[in-house]
Structure formats: structure tokens, C-alpha cells
Design a protein around this motif. Structure first.
Motif: not given
Length: 151
Positions: A39-46, A107-113
């Protein structure tokens, strides 16, 4: 068993799983499902704390879930073990599946696995919990270039 596999495949496609696996007993009974979603959204850091909060926010969770932080080879993760309630048609067919989920920041992304093992056979709960916990340390993330080749 074929119908069960088709149903599992459709569900994996519906939930946009990047990996899905099922555990079947002799005779074809489906005991557990393991899937991985990103999951993730471009530019959104969680943050991992926000991921934990979102996991705990599911209204289907019954009772007191078990939440912990675990350190995996790819980084820190939130581990959530809980029982969920799913409603059946006309109030019938309620199921109480159990899940162990591990969520980590890529790592190096704004995604959640999010990797989740789900089962309904309570008598095998310890086995499936152990399987889920044993799978996660084997996870590795391999960055790819634009052509899909490992960097």
C-alpha cells in the motif's frame, strides 16, 4: 479443491495481493491463506506508529489484539495477531477468522508491505502463527531498475 483455489485466486486479485499462497490439508480442506499486499500513495510518508494505529482501527477486531514490534532483516515491523468477525448473509454464516499480520515500511519508498496469514481452524492456531512468524524473517527486498532487473 478447484473451486476453493478459484475463490482464493479471485480474492487475491480483488485485494491486489502481490503474493498469495494457501495451505490445504489432505482431502482438500483449505486451512490457511497467506498473502502480501503493498500500500502507498505517491509523496505520502507514513510512520510505523501510524501503520499500527490503522491496523488497530479495524472495527471487525474482536477482543484484545496482540500487538508488538519485531525486527526483521529488512527492518522494523508491526506484528498484529487478532481474531476478526465477518458477517454472513442475513446474519447467518458468521465466521471468526484469526490473522497474524506483519506490516513494515518498504526501505527507500513511501510504501507499506502487509503480509497476513489468515485461518479459521482454531485448533491449528499455534501452527499457523508459527508459520507466519517463520516466513517473515525470510523476506528480502530487491530493488529493481526500470526494466525489472535487480540493481
Amino acid at each position: 479443491m478447484e473451486k476453493g483455489l478459484m475463490s482464493l485466486a479471485r480474492n487475491a486479485e480483488r485485494t491486489h495481493a502481490v503474493l498469495a499462497a494457501a495451505y490445504f490439508a489432505l482431502g482438500g480442506a483449505n486451512y490457511a491463506v497467506f498473502d502480501v499486499q503493498i500500500f502507498g500513495e505517491d509523496g505520502v510518508v507514513i510512520s510505523l506508529g501510524e501503520v499500527e494505529s490503522r491496523l488497530l482501527g479495524h472495527k471487525e477486531i474482536l477482543g484484545q489484539p496482540q500487538v508488538s514490534r519485531v525486527e526483521l532483516p529488512v527492518g522494523p515491523a508491526v506484528r498484529l495477531q487478532a481474531q476478526y468477525q465477518s458477517k454472513g448473509v442475513l446474519g447467518f454464516g458468521k465466521r471468526l477468522p484469526c490473522r497474524v499480520s506483519h506490516a513494515l515500511l518498504v526501505p527507500q519508498a513511501s510504501d507499506v508491505l502487509l503480509a497476513t496469514m489468515t485461518w479459521r481452524a482454531m485448533e491449528h492456531g499455534a501452527q499457523f502463527t508459527g508459520m507466519a512468524d517463520a516466513l517473515m524473517p525470510t523476506l528480502s527486498l530487491v530493488p529493481l531498475d526500470a526494466e525489472g532487473k535487480p540493481l
